[in-house]
Scaffold this motif. Structure first.
Motif, mmCIF file in Angstrom:
data_model
loop_
_atom_site.group_PDB
_atom_site.id
_atom_site.type_symbol
_atom_site.label_atom_id
_atom_site.label_comp_id
_atom_site.label_asym_id
_atom_site.label_seq_id
_atom_site.Cartn_x
_atom_site.Cartn_y
_atom_site.Cartn_z
ATOM 1 N N SER A 24 -57.849 157.739 -45.778
ATOM 2 C CA SER A 24 -58.249 158.447 -46.997
ATOM 3 C C SER A 24 -58.147 159.968 -46.836
ATOM 4 C CB SER A 24 -59.664 158.053 -47.414
ATOM 5 O OG SER A 24 -60.632 158.587 -46.531
ATOM 6 N N TYR A 25 -58.029 160.431 -45.598
ATOM 7 C CA TYR A 25 -57.893 161.861 -45.320
ATOM 8 C C TYR A 25 -56.453 162.254 -45.003
ATOM 9 C CZ TYR A 25 -62.944 162.230 -45.216
ATOM 10 O OH TYR A 25 -64.262 162.208 -45.568
ATOM 11 N N ARG A 26 -55.501 161.426 -45.334
ATOM 12 C CA ARG A 26 -54.098 161.656 -44.993
ATOM 13 C C ARG A 26 -53.583 163.017 -45.471
ATOM 14 N NH1 ARG A 26 -50.115 158.707 -42.968
ATOM 15 N NH2 ARG A 26 -51.284 156.773 -43.093
ATOM 16 N N SER A 27 -54.023 163.486 -46.623
ATOM 17 C CA SER A 27 -53.517 164.757 -47.151
ATOM 18 C C SER A 27 -54.324 165.968 -46.660
ATOM 19 C CB SER A 27 -53.522 164.724 -48.677
ATOM 20 O OG SER A 27 -54.854 164.586 -49.146
ATOM 21 N N LYS A 28 -55.344 165.742 -45.859
ATOM 22 C CA LYS A 28 -56.198 166.818 -45.349
ATOM 23 C C LYS A 28 -55.783 167.212 -43.933
ATOM 24 C CE LYS A 28 -59.035 166.331 -48.876
ATOM 25 N NZ LYS A 28 -59.076 167.245 -49.952
ATOM 26 N N ILE A 29 -56.302 168.319 -43.470
ATOM 27 C CA ILE A 29 -56.117 168.710 -42.078
ATOM 28 C C ILE A 29 -57.081 167.887 -41.228
ATOM 29 C CG2 ILE A 29 -56.353 170.572 -40.392
ATOM 30 C CD1 ILE A 29 -55.670 172.513 -42.699
ATOM 31 N N ILE A 30 -56.561 167.260 -40.197
ATOM 32 C CA ILE A 30 -57.388 166.431 -39.324
ATOM 33 C C ILE A 30 -57.464 167.114 -37.968
ATOM 34 C CG2 ILE A 30 -57.594 164.199 -38.178
ATOM 35 C CD1 ILE A 30 -56.019 163.046 -40.581
ATOM 36 N N ALA A 31 -58.674 167.470 -37.562
ATOM 37 C CA ALA A 31 -58.895 168.094 -36.261
ATOM 38 C C ALA A 31 -59.419 167.035 -35.294
ATOM 39 C CB ALA A 31 -59.901 169.225 -36.377
ATOM 40 N N VAL A 32 -58.722 166.861 -34.204
ATOM 41 C CA VAL A 32 -59.145 165.923 -33.171
ATOM 42 C C VAL A 32 -59.916 166.734 -32.137
ATOM 43 C CG1 VAL A 32 -58.380 164.225 -31.474
ATOM 44 C CG2 VAL A 32 -57.099 164.507 -33.604
ATOM 45 N N ILE A 33 -61.190 166.408 -31.987
ATOM 46 C CA ILE A 33 -62.072 167.175 -31.114
ATOM 47 C C ILE A 33 -62.657 166.238 -30.069
ATOM 48 C CG2 ILE A 33 -64.160 168.585 -31.000
ATOM 49 C CD1 ILE A 33 -63.659 169.287 -33.956
#
Length: 77
Positions: A24-33
């Motif tokens: 559902s967050y495909r169009s957002k920036i995803i930060a892997v922390i």
């Protein structure tokens, strides 16, 4: 999502409710922390979602420890 339970033995994303939320967050920036000590797992997870064609993936350089060092993150002991 915890990388250790979200990735299969071949490094692919496992299906499940967490994968649905990620989708559902495909169009957002995803930060892997993650932790600097577990950097290999952070990179592996970021690469797995890049393979799934998520367009905006980044990692936090030096891990979550950068927040602890600056005082922005306080973890009770």
């Amino acid at each position: 999502m915890p990388a250790d339970t979200s990735l299969g033995p071949d490094g692919s994303l496992l299906p499940g409710p967490q994968a649905g939320v990620l989708a559902s967050y495909r169009s957002k920036i995803i930060a892997v922390i993650g932790s600097h000590n577990g950097w290999d797992q952070v990179v592996k997870f970021a690469e797995a979602i890049l393979v799934q064609e998520f367009p905006r993936v980044c990692t936090l350089h030096k891990g979550v420890e950068v927040f602890r060092a600056s005082g922005a993150l306080v973890v009770p002991s």
